[in-house]
Design an enzyme around this catalytic site. Structure first.
Site, PDB file in Angstrom:
ATOM      1  N   HIS A   1      43.333  43.317  55.816  1.00  0.00           N
ATOM      2  CA  HIS A   1      43.635  42.840  54.612  1.00  0.00           C
ATOM      3  C   HIS A   1      45.493  42.716  54.528  1.00  0.00           C
ATOM      4  O   HIS A   1      45.303  43.288  53.400  1.00  0.00           O
ATOM      5  CB  HIS A   1      42.379  42.613  53.656  1.00  0.00           C
ATOM      6  CG  HIS A   1      43.026  41.346  52.130  1.00  0.00           C
ATOM      7  ND1 HIS A   1      42.117  40.662  52.186  1.00  0.00           N
ATOM      8  CD2 HIS A   1      44.472  40.718  52.067  1.00  0.00           C
ATOM      9  CE1 HIS A   1      43.146  39.721  51.098  1.00  0.00           C
ATOM     10  NE2 HIS A   1      44.319  39.596  50.652  1.00  0.00           N
TER      11      HIS A   1
ATOM     12  N   LYS B   1      40.395  32.858  56.508  1.00  0.00           N
ATOM     13  CA  LYS B   1      40.644  33.051  55.486  1.00  0.00           C
ATOM     14  C   LYS B   1      40.743  31.620  54.015  1.00  0.00           C
ATOM     15  O   LYS B   1      41.110  30.985  54.104  1.00  0.00           O
ATOM     16  CB  LYS B   1      41.744  33.948  54.616  1.00  0.00           C
ATOM     17  CG  LYS B   1      41.463  34.310  53.570  1.00  0.00           C
ATOM     18  CD  LYS B   1      41.277  35.380  52.814  1.00  0.00           C
ATOM     19  CE  LYS B   1      41.206  35.632  51.682  1.00  0.00           C
ATOM     20  NZ  LYS B   1      42.498  36.450  51.369  1.00  0.00           N
TER      21      LYS B   1
ATOM     22  N   HIS C   1      38.808  34.744  49.497  1.00  0.00           N
ATOM     23  CA  HIS C   1      39.105  35.370  48.395  1.00  0.00           C
ATOM     24  C   HIS C   1      37.985  34.702  47.194  1.00  0.00           C
ATOM     25  O   HIS C   1      37.705  34.025  46.489  1.00  0.00           O
ATOM     26  CB  HIS C   1      40.608  34.915  47.777  1.00  0.00           C
ATOM     27  CG  HIS C   1      41.013  35.115  46.548  1.00  0.00           C
ATOM     28  ND1 HIS C   1      42.313  35.640  46.049  1.00  0.00           N
ATOM     29  CD2 HIS C   1      40.914  35.666  45.053  1.00  0.00           C
ATOM     30  CE1 HIS C   1      42.498  36.560  45.421  1.00  0.00           C
ATOM     31  NE2 HIS C   1      42.040  35.631  44.363  1.00  0.00           N
TER      32      HIS C   1
ATOM     33  N   HIS D   1      38.978  42.228  48.916  1.00  0.00           N
ATOM     34  CA  HIS D   1      39.326  43.072  47.865  1.00  0.00           C
ATOM     35  C   HIS D   1      38.502  43.163  46.896  1.00  0.00           C
ATOM     36  O   HIS D   1      38.323  42.742  45.389  1.00  0.00           O
ATOM     37  CB  HIS D   1      40.539  42.517  47.387  1.00  0.00           C
ATOM     38  CG  HIS D   1      41.085  40.944  47.195  1.00  0.00           C
ATOM     39  ND1 HIS D   1      40.393  40.515  46.668  1.00  0.00           N
ATOM     40  CD2 HIS D   1      41.943  39.861  48.087  1.00  0.00           C
ATOM     41  CE1 HIS D   1      40.510  39.003  46.810  1.00  0.00           C
ATOM     42  NE2 HIS D   1      41.821  39.145  47.427  1.00  0.00           N
TER      43      HIS D   1
ATOM     44  N   ASP E   1      45.333  44.966  50.830  1.00  0.00           N
ATOM     45  CA  ASP E   1      46.013  43.607  50.102  1.00  0.00           C
ATOM     46  C   ASP E   1      47.180  43.540  50.124  1.00  0.00           C
ATOM     47  O   ASP E   1      47.615  43.279  48.544  1.00  0.00           O
ATOM     48  CB  ASP E   1      44.884  43.233  49.122  1.00  0.00           C
ATOM     49  CG  ASP E   1      45.323  42.017  48.666  1.00  0.00           C
ATOM     50  OD1 ASP E   1      46.048  41.466  48.970  1.00  0.00           O
ATOM     51  OD2 ASP E   1      44.927  41.951  46.898  1.00  0.00           O
TER      52      ASP E   1
HETATM   53  C1  NCD Z   1      48.382  38.185  47.320  1.00  0.00           C
HETATM   54  C2  NCD Z   1      50.067  37.833  46.827  1.00  0.00           C
HETATM   55  O1  NCD Z   1      50.718  37.629  46.931  1.00  0.00           O
HETATM   56  O2  NCD Z   1      49.680  36.598  48.470  1.00  0.00           O
HETATM   57  N1  NCD Z   1      48.461  38.465  45.758  1.00  0.00           N
HETATM   58  C3  NCD Z   1      47.239  39.200  45.091  1.00  0.00           C
HETATM   59  O3  NCD Z   1      47.353  39.757  44.126  1.00  0.00           O
HETATM   60  N2  NCD Z   1      46.500  39.745  46.089  1.00  0.00           N
HETATM   61  C4  NCD Z   1      47.167  37.193  47.413  1.00  0.00           C
HETATM   62  C5  NCD Z   1      46.029  37.717  46.949  1.00  0.00           C
HETATM   63  O4  NCD Z   1      45.357  38.024  48.273  1.00  0.00           O
HETATM   64  O5  NCD Z   1      45.058  37.038  46.071  1.00  0.00           O
HETATM   65 ZN    ZN Z   2      45.247  39.284  49.948  1.00  0.00          ZN
END
Ligand code: NCD
Ligand code: ZN
Length: 341
Positions: free
Chosen positions: A13, A95, A134, A168, A240
């Protein structure tokens, strides 16, 4: 000196962004990882075959000669089976974002209704395309993931052949779901293994630790740590890593996302070593993902050694500056070399 050799670490991810930010951050993943699942939340989102192929080309240009496979994804929308057949070989997953739930997700799904989404999800099941989600509602911030569990359950039941990846995960509730439904899997980030809400907002507010989903309680972190350290076969590493420009984080109205990719392997080695589970890191970082996504490991060998490393205060290219987790702090493990050199 203590070392660990990893074969084909994968980041399941990853946000690589575009333009100058892509050029800055892509090499910081491709130097140590063998490949990554690339998130499609660009502006506009990656939702056509052309957009997938063009974005992949830009990524390959940004990583230069590194041995690194970008596994592309599409931004979930109701797609026809014909379209999915035509794009299947160019993507590894689709996604799904609930509309407006996080960065650049405005074009996501307004309501996750198993009947309305059935044509697309049945086609994905038949074509063996995994669905990454998500998983948050727009309820109270600490309860958003927990409240989403009923959505995961209804999808898992309605589409038993669809591989659903809870992205996540941050709660003990999500960990519990793993053993409840055969077709649910999960990615776990580095930061959710290490921090709780206390680290984000318990003292001085730490914008570089603010992300979606927000870090949760100690018992949640403990549940995540347990399945990661035992390399539960249904969990895999997904950083992430979500870079935002320094000025967008250090701002009133801080963008959500923690930037971890340049030190993810090093800090994971430290974490697994401290917990006497270093022998399970290979599965968490690669083998489980290969099984879940039916991928073959490449032959990228990364050697890490137990040697102190001071994390830079930021990385920069041109006008872009991005601050990593643990900026200016000393971590205990470092990368020795690539491919045995
Ligand atoms: C991610 C992003 O900035 O693209 N931000 C985050 O806080 N994880 C998007 C996501 O995966 O939620
Ligand atoms: Zn993400």
């Amino acid at each position: 000196m203590q070392t660990i050799t990893l074969n084909s670490p994968f980041d399941m991810h990853l946000h690589l962004r575009d333009n100058e930010m892509l050029e800055l951050v892509a090499p910081l993943s491709s130097s140590t990882f063998a490949g990554a699942i690339i998130m499609p939340n660009l502006v506009p989102p990656v939702d056509t075959k052309e957009a997938v192929l063009e974005y992949k080309d830009r990524i390959l240009r940004a990583i230069g000669n590194d041995q690194f496979s970008p596994f592309m994804t599409l931004f979930f929308k109701p797609y026809s089976k014909e379209f999915l057949e035509s794009v299947k070989d160019s993507i590894s997953a689709i996604k799904l974002y609930p509309a407006g739930i996080t960065t650049n997700s405005e074009g996501g799904v307004e309501s996750i209704d198993t009947v309305a989404l059935a044509p697309t999800l049945n086609a994905m099941s038949e074509l063996n395309i995994p669905l990454c989600i998500h998983g948050e509602t727009n309820g109270f911030v600490m309860d958003r993931e927990k409240e989403f569990m009923s959505v995961y359950e209804s999808l898992a039941i309605a589409f038993p052949k669809l591989k659903i990846i809870m992205e996540h995960i941050t709660t003990k509730d999500a960990v519990r779901m793993l053993d409840k439904y055969d077709n649910l899997y999960a990615t776990i980030t580095l930061h959710h293994l290490l921090i709780t809400l206390d680290d984000v907002a318990g003292g001085m507010l730490k914008p570089h630790l603010f992300c979606k989903p927000i870090a949760k309680r100690y018992e949640d972190r403990e549940a995540l740590q347990k399945v990661a350290l035992e390399a539960h076969p249904k969990v895999m590493f997904g950083s992430d890593s979500a870079p935002h420009p320094k000025h967008a984080k250090e701002n009133c109205g801080c963008a959500a996302g923690v930037f971890t990719s340049p030190i993810a392997l090093q800090v994971l080695a430290e974490f697994f070593d401290k917990n006497n589970k270093i022998e399970n890191l290979q599965k968490f970082i690669s083998n489980n993902a290969c099984k879940i996504y039916n991928m073959k490991p490449s032959s990228k060998i990364i050697v890490l050694e137990k040697k102190e490393f001071k994390v830079p205060s930021y990385y920069e290219k041109g006008d872009e500056k991005v601050v990593p987790i643990y900026a200016n702090e000393t971590i205990q493990w470092n990368i020795r070399n690539y491919n045995g050199k």
